[in-house]
Design an enzyme around this catalytic site. Structure first.
Site, PDB file in Angstrom:
ATOM      1  N   GLN A   1       9.849   2.728  28.010  1.00  0.00           N
ATOM      2  CA  GLN A   1       9.930   3.859  26.958  1.00  0.00           C
ATOM      3  C   GLN A   1      11.507   4.474  26.683  1.00  0.00           C
ATOM      4  O   GLN A   1      11.825   4.728  25.564  1.00  0.00           O
ATOM      5  CB  GLN A   1       9.184   5.037  27.589  1.00  0.00           C
TER       6      GLN A   1
ATOM      7  N   HIS B   1      13.122   2.972  23.496  1.00  0.00           N
ATOM      8  CA  HIS B   1      12.699   3.423  22.246  1.00  0.00           C
ATOM      9  C   HIS B   1      13.715   4.025  21.517  1.00  0.00           C
ATOM     10  O   HIS B   1      14.040   4.095  20.202  1.00  0.00           O
ATOM     11  CB  HIS B   1      11.687   4.397  22.302  1.00  0.00           C
TER      12      HIS B   1
ATOM     13  N   GLU C   1       3.431  12.236  26.943  1.00  0.00           N
ATOM     14  CA  GLU C   1       2.703  11.617  25.926  1.00  0.00           C
ATOM     15  C   GLU C   1       1.750  10.518  26.532  1.00  0.00           C
ATOM     16  O   GLU C   1       0.850  10.347  26.217  1.00  0.00           O
ATOM     17  CB  GLU C   1       3.772  11.103  24.912  1.00  0.00           C
ATOM     18  N   HIS C   2       2.604   9.704  27.538  1.00  0.00           N
ATOM     19  CA  HIS C   2       1.996   8.657  28.215  1.00  0.00           C
ATOM     20  C   HIS C   2       1.914   8.753  29.738  1.00  0.00           C
ATOM     21  O   HIS C   2       2.792   9.280  30.135  1.00  0.00           O
ATOM     22  CB  HIS C   2       2.815   7.363  27.933  1.00  0.00           C
TER      23      HIS C   2
ATOM     24  N   ASP D   1       0.594   0.385  23.357  1.00  0.00           N
ATOM     25  CA  ASP D   1       1.538   0.712  22.199  1.00  0.00           C
ATOM     26  C   ASP D   1       1.111  -0.418  21.071  1.00  0.00           C
ATOM     27  O   ASP D   1       1.259  -0.333  20.055  1.00  0.00           O
ATOM     28  CB  ASP D   1       2.971   0.231  22.768  1.00  0.00           C
TER      29      ASP D   1
ATOM     30  N   HIS E   1     -21.245  42.697   1.654  1.00  0.00           N
ATOM     31  CA  HIS E   1     -21.832  41.543   2.303  1.00  0.00           C
ATOM     32  C   HIS E   1     -23.463  41.930   2.711  1.00  0.00           C
ATOM     33  O   HIS E   1     -24.289  41.171   2.339  1.00  0.00           O
ATOM     34  CB  HIS E   1     -21.182  41.502   3.774  1.00  0.00           C
TER      35      HIS E   1
END
Length: 435
Positions: free
Chosen positions: A260, A263, A327-328, A361, A420
């Site tokens: 990661q 990235h 996230e992960h 991924d 109404h």
């Protein structure tokens, strides 16, 4: 990487240890994105070409990639890579198809039938990053669910390479998903183009896809503007949190952290463990492994805002992880499945020593477009339902109106909404003789 001891930190230090590195760039990114959005909104294609030349270093005369150009590039791709794209697409399709939402109808009272019907979003915009590395897998993660949802129009934007062309693998993935509207534009300007529309790029109803802090901020800004598009979720710089016990393999854990970190410089990786020896072994492994990475410089920048933390026990590690909402999340534990019921905030969870995050991924079948920056507190990853809208439909017979109308009369009276109320009482009066 420094090893921190959780119990030695006060609340401020704990918050700082887990602070995402992108937070400090907020004001600068916000202002820069605002300027880019304004340029694209005011000058359309001209602004896209100028921004592409300045920010991506590429000259693009024709922003659109034709279906023929797409297919030619895909056909010239290495055969093994083409086969891998097809194989991955098949698993993603299998997983997402199994979880598609279905419509239903139920009679809530005699003569009153309520339905939920599902419709595809008319035009969706997919952003496929290709800044420091092209991501054909993202085209699959977005294109397959859009295809399953039946979206009539799918628009894909991806940054051009320095020679002004799209990455062939991204085009092959787009072809696998039947995407024909492909445009050579990246970054915040791509989000602006799909949000507002230009002479070439059509405006979309909802935008999808991960990206850096600039892309994430652009999605936020266009989605909050009046009449702006919807967005999938905050899918910004990548992050992974690993919870490991003493029995975990330090080599594997370090490899997961680096997967990661490479990235981008704004990615963040965190290790939580109840074993100091493991933490120290992971730190050593990270230093050894990063040396041989082609993207070592990028990974080192990400590691600067990453942490190895020793907690008093695994239960504390789980509590910290849930607060962080990664996230992960990798559970490198001897009985990983037993801990899943205690996990309630994570985009995607990977169990045991033989389930690297890399599988998610690319090709296990789950989606890799996931909530970042703590957004896993309130949302999950992209799925087919994200490309659809659900409408409710209802029908009442005169008998049904007589059955539920008095309830509506009482409630509208309590709220002093007499129009109404009369919409019901006038009908009840008219139908008295029909019952």
């Amino acid at each position: 990487m420094n090893v921190l001891t959780w119990d030695d930190l006060d609340d401020t230090q704990r918050a700082e240890a887990l602070r995402r590195g992108t937070a400090a760039a907020g004001p600068e990114v916000t202002a820069g994105v605002t300027d880019i959005l304004a340029q694209v909104r005011e000058r359309g294609d001209d602004a896209l070409r100028e921004l592409t030349a300045r920010l991506d270093g590429a000259t693009v005369a024709d922003l659109r990639v034709t279906p023929q150009e797409r297919d030619t590039a895909a056909a010239a791709l290495d055969a093994d890579l083409r086969a891998a794209i097809t194989e991955a697409a098949g698993r993603v399709r299998t997983f997402h198809e199994a979880g598609m939402q279905q419509g239903y109808a139920v009679e809530t009272a005699p003569g009153v039938v309520c339905e939920r019907v599902v419709r595809p979003i008319r035009r969706v915009g997919l952003y496929v990053p290709a800044g420091s590395a092209p991501l054909p897998s993202t085209a699959l993660m977005l294109g397959v669910p859009a295809q399953l949802a039946g979206c009539p129009e799918v628009v894909l934007c991806t940054p051009p390479r320095p020679d002004g062309t799209a990455d062939p693998a991204v085009l092959a993935a787009a072809a696998e998903c039947g995407i024909e509207q492909i445009y050579l534009v990246g970054g915040a300007q791509a989000i602006a183009a799909m949000a507002y529309g230009t002479e070439t790029v059509p405006a979309c109803d909802k935008l999808f896809g991960p990206g850096n802090a600039w892309v994430t901020e652009a999605k936020r800004q266009v989605s909050t503007a009046e009449g702006g598009p919807g967005i999938d979720l905050p899918a910004g710089p990548s992050e992974v949190l690993v919870i490991a016990d003493a029995g975990a393999d330090a080599e594997f854990v370090a490899a997961d952290l680096l997967s990661q970190a490479e990235h981008g410089p704004d990615s963040q990786v965190v290790l939580l463990t109840d074993s100091r020896p493991l933490a120290e072994a992971v730190a050593t492994q990270v230093e050894e492994q990063v040396e041989s990475l082609p993207r070592a410089d990028i990974a080192r920048k990400a590691l600067a805002s990453s942490r190895l933390v020793v907690t008093p026990d695994l239960a504390t590690a789980v509590e910290v992880s849930n607060d962080y909402a990664p996230e992960h999340l990798i559970l490198a534990l001897r009985d990983a499945s037993a801990w899943v019921p205690r996990i309630d905030r994570a985009g995607s969870v990977f169990l045991g020593d033989h389930t690297p995050e890399t599988l998610g991924d690319y090709c296990s079948g789950t989606n890799h477009v996931l909530p970042t920056a703590g957004a896993a507190r309130f949302t999950g990853g992209v799925n087919v339902g994200a490309f659809q809208i659900a409408m409710t439909v209802q029908r009442a017979t005169p008998q049904g109106l007589a059955a539920v109308g008095p309830c509506a009369v009482t409630l509208s009276e309590a709220e002093s909404l007499h129009a109404h109320q009369r919409a019901v009482t006038r009908r009840l009066a008219r139908t008295q003789g029909e019952l």
